[in-house]
Each structure stands twice: as C-alpha cells, then as structure tokens.
Design a protein around this motif. Sequence first.
Motif, short mmCIF file in Angstrom:
data_model
loop_
_atom_site.label_atom_id
_atom_site.label_comp_id
_atom_site.label_asym_id
_atom_site.label_seq_id
_atom_site.Cartn_x
_atom_site.Cartn_y
_atom_site.Cartn_z
N LEU A 9 0.83 -1.19 0.00
CA LEU A 9 0.00 0.00 0.00
C LEU A 9 0.87 1.25 0.00
N SER A 10 0.27 2.37 -0.28
CA SER A 10 0.95 3.65 -0.09
C SER A 10 0.82 4.04 1.38
N PRO A 67 -0.41 6.90 2.53
CA PRO A 67 -1.79 7.35 2.74
C PRO A 67 -2.79 6.19 2.77
N GLY A 68 -2.48 5.11 2.03
CA GLY A 68 -3.36 3.95 2.06
C GLY A 68 -3.42 3.30 3.43
N TYR A 88 -2.86 4.95 6.27
CA TYR A 88 -3.57 5.90 7.13
C TYR A 88 -5.07 5.93 6.82
N HIS A 89 -5.47 5.42 5.67
CA HIS A 89 -6.89 5.32 5.38
C HIS A 89 -7.56 4.32 6.31
N HIS A 90 -6.81 3.30 6.73
CA HIS A 90 -7.35 2.25 7.60
C HIS A 90 -7.08 2.51 9.08
N TYR A 91 -5.95 3.08 9.38
CA TYR A 91 -5.55 3.30 10.78
C TYR A 91 -4.94 4.68 10.93
N ARG A 92 -5.22 5.30 12.07
CA ARG A 92 -4.77 6.67 12.28
C ARG A 92 -3.30 6.77 12.68
#
Length: 201
Positions: free
Chosen positions: A47-48, A50-51, A53-57
């Motif tokens: 994943l990237s 940002p990818g 961070y899309h799932h977890y903060r």
Amino acid sequence: MTAPGSADWRRYDPPDLPRVLDAALQCFAEQGYHGTSIRDLAATAGLSVPGVYHHYRSKQEILLALMMAVMDELLARSEAALASAPDEPSARFDVLVESLLRFHMFRRQQAFVASSEIRSLAPENREAYVGRRDTQQRMIDDVVTAGVEAGVFGTPYPLDAARAVSTLCVGVASWYREDGPLAPDELVARHLVLARGLVQA
C-alpha cells in the motif's frame, strides 16, 4: 481473525488478518515496533503510506488492533474448547490446556509479538489489552479452583498452579518447531502430563 466454532478449535488454518495487520505482524516480529516505520508497513502491505492511514490513524492504533486480534482469537478458541468439554473440572482443564498449547504452537509469531510488544502500548491501550489477557487467565484460575473444590485437584495453591500452567503453555511458543522431533499431538500429550502434575490431578 475468524473465531473458530466449538467443533474446530483444534484446527489452524493460515491467519486471516487484514492486510495492514498481517504486514504489521511480519514487521514487528522481525524489526520490533519501534524499529518499524509506517513506510515499512506500507511497503510490506503493498500500500501507499496514505493507504495505510486510510485504515488506521497511527502506528500505535495498528499495534493495538493487531494485539487485540491475537487475543480475541486465543479467547475464542479457549471458549470453544470449554464449550466442547463435559461439565467436569478435569475434562475442562484438559481441553483448556490443550487449546493454549496449540495456540502457542501454531500462532508462535502472533504470541511473540503480543508478549514482547506490551511495553510499546500506550498506557490506556496497555490497560485494555492486559484486561483481555486477564480474562484468559481467569478461565484457567476458575477451572483449577473448581477442580480443587471438587476434590479432583490436590494443589494447596490453586492460583499459583494456574499461573504456572499458563507459563508452561506460553513457553512452548519460544521453542516449538513444526519440523521438530515431536508431532503436535505428542507434544500436547506430554504437556498435559506436566500440567496435571502442577495441579496435582
């Protein structure tokens, strides 16, 4: 991870962790929590950044989610094992010990990370995780205490014996190898003898 049913708590399929948590398991086992960056996790997960961070903060949230997933599987297997046993202390003790042994044989990497990275949890997350871990210990405490009260276990120190049983089972994760000299069923049989000795069955 998928919780096993009461009939299949002995079966271990490959873990079905979400992609980010599977990557975290690999990275934390090899490099440790503090030695792993979000970029490392992203690369391992394919994943990237940002990818991720899309799932977890945060990386801390990933660690907590992973450790809770590990403990949830362990608890589900313990509960399923108890549900499959007759309502008799010796039988309940045996299946609970067997379940703990098999988990620490077949989920060694998960057990290692969950044990070694408690120190890396933020205080409030550590409290939540330890509470879940204590639930597992209380299962063992209750079964041993019930056995003592029923007169089938002779230990004068039921809670100390219960902790020793836990230590025996958890320790398997540090040395068991699937290509080792003992087949899984042989290891379970030998360690049940040892565990029964601890409670003076």
